[in-house]
Motif scaffolding. Sequence first.
Motif, mmCIF file in Angstrom:
data_model
loop_
_atom_site.group_PDB
_atom_site.id
_atom_site.type_symbol
_atom_site.label_atom_id
_atom_site.label_comp_id
_atom_site.label_asym_id
_atom_site.label_seq_id
_atom_site.Cartn_x
_atom_site.Cartn_y
_atom_site.Cartn_z
ATOM 1 N N CYS A 1 38.422 -44.244 25.687
ATOM 2 C CA CYS A 1 37.873 -45.606 25.707
ATOM 3 C C CYS A 1 38.786 -46.552 26.478
ATOM 4 C CB CYS A 1 37.725 -46.117 24.278
ATOM 5 S SG CYS A 1 39.311 -46.115 23.412
ATOM 6 N N CYS B 1 36.508 -43.050 15.992
ATOM 7 C CA CYS B 1 35.392 -43.935 15.683
ATOM 8 C C CYS B 1 34.062 -43.201 15.735
ATOM 9 C CB CYS B 1 35.387 -45.133 16.638
ATOM 10 S SG CYS B 1 35.418 -44.661 18.368
ATOM 11 N N ARG C 1 32.072 -53.991 23.589
ATOM 12 C CA ARG C 1 30.819 -53.635 22.896
ATOM 13 C C ARG C 1 29.989 -54.903 22.722
ATOM 14 N NH1 ARG C 1 32.938 -48.767 21.282
ATOM 15 N NH2 ARG C 1 35.124 -48.867 20.672
ATOM 16 N N CYS D 1 38.463 -51.577 18.876
ATOM 17 C CA CYS D 1 38.754 -50.289 18.236
ATOM 18 C C CYS D 1 38.781 -50.505 16.723
ATOM 19 C CB CYS D 1 40.094 -49.747 18.713
ATOM 20 S SG CYS D 1 40.635 -48.335 17.725
#
Length: 341
Positions: free
Chosen positions: A64, A170, A257, A305
């Motif tokens: 990520c 995650c 996000r 995160c």
Amino acid sequence: MNDLCEQYDLDFKIIEEHLAKRSVRKILVEAPDGLKPLYRCLSRILDQDKYLIYYSSSPLYGSCFIDEQDALEKGFDLIIHIGHTKYPYSSKNVVDTIYIPAFYKWVPDNALIKNLLDRLKEFKKIGLVASIQHVRSLKIVGDMLENHGFVTYIGKPLHNDLYDGQVIGCDYSAALSIEKNVDAYIVLAGGLFHPLGLALSVSKQVIALDPYSNRIWDASREARRVLAKRLYWITMLRNSGFREVGIVVGATPGQYREHLVKSVAEISFKQGVRVRYIYSKVLDRDRLVAVDNALNLDLYVVTSCPRLAIDDLGDFYKPVLTPGEYFMVFNKSIAKYVYPW
Ligand code: SF4
């Protein structure tokens, strides 16, 4: 085996095939800190005269974290990312990126097997999951358990980018896909990170097996301790209320996000809570203190995160929540702890 290159299986053929097909000059090589010594294995197969190779010294906590836009602007033709699979929630690649997982070579010895069988006495059906380094050992452990009369399951993750049985900090969909079938889980992983996340995500017993140290430990017990703290913050916020929330927005493409940020903002607006956005590539205690000194908000919700809220900032002097926890604050009917969002 002192040479780290001998301790891991790395599929360098993928790189050789890629380089044979494409015109590549400038390459960025990156790995998490624990695997950076593997750079030396790569330098054995990459022609240092033919390519301009940059080895990243930056921290890298997951795929990520890949900053392809930055690599594009700096003129890199290729990123070689060691140690992770592609991040399943990333948007499309803007720079060619090759993912080279590093599979740890490991076979459990008899003492470890005996210890594991002792721990599993009260269970029959076992779910097996692993962090990427140990995914190839799942079959070894599964076969061994089946030989001792257990029934084993290796779950399928929701995303094709992940291997069967693979979990990341995650995403525990591989474990959730078999939760109904199993009595308990074994997670193969080094350290606390993946076992704790798994134990927070499922309702079955989680036993962690660390192939680096051959230690077996009870991750569910650790999760109960963490959960008590998380539920304390949620209850405290429900009871005392709050007026201003800081939404931490991830700056790397994999941690940006937008939908989640919008959902967190919307539920805040509906409840009359004011929102401030905090844009963050790396969030640690010092950085959050600096922001808090400036803005003095009531709490923070980390959408980049989810592990930052739990592992790194779990003891911060103000509540720092995952999105799932924040939604729980407003929805008292949610019975089960929500992780991560
Ligand atoms: S847990 Fe955090 S660091 Fe790990 S993959 Fe997910 S967002 Fe990235």
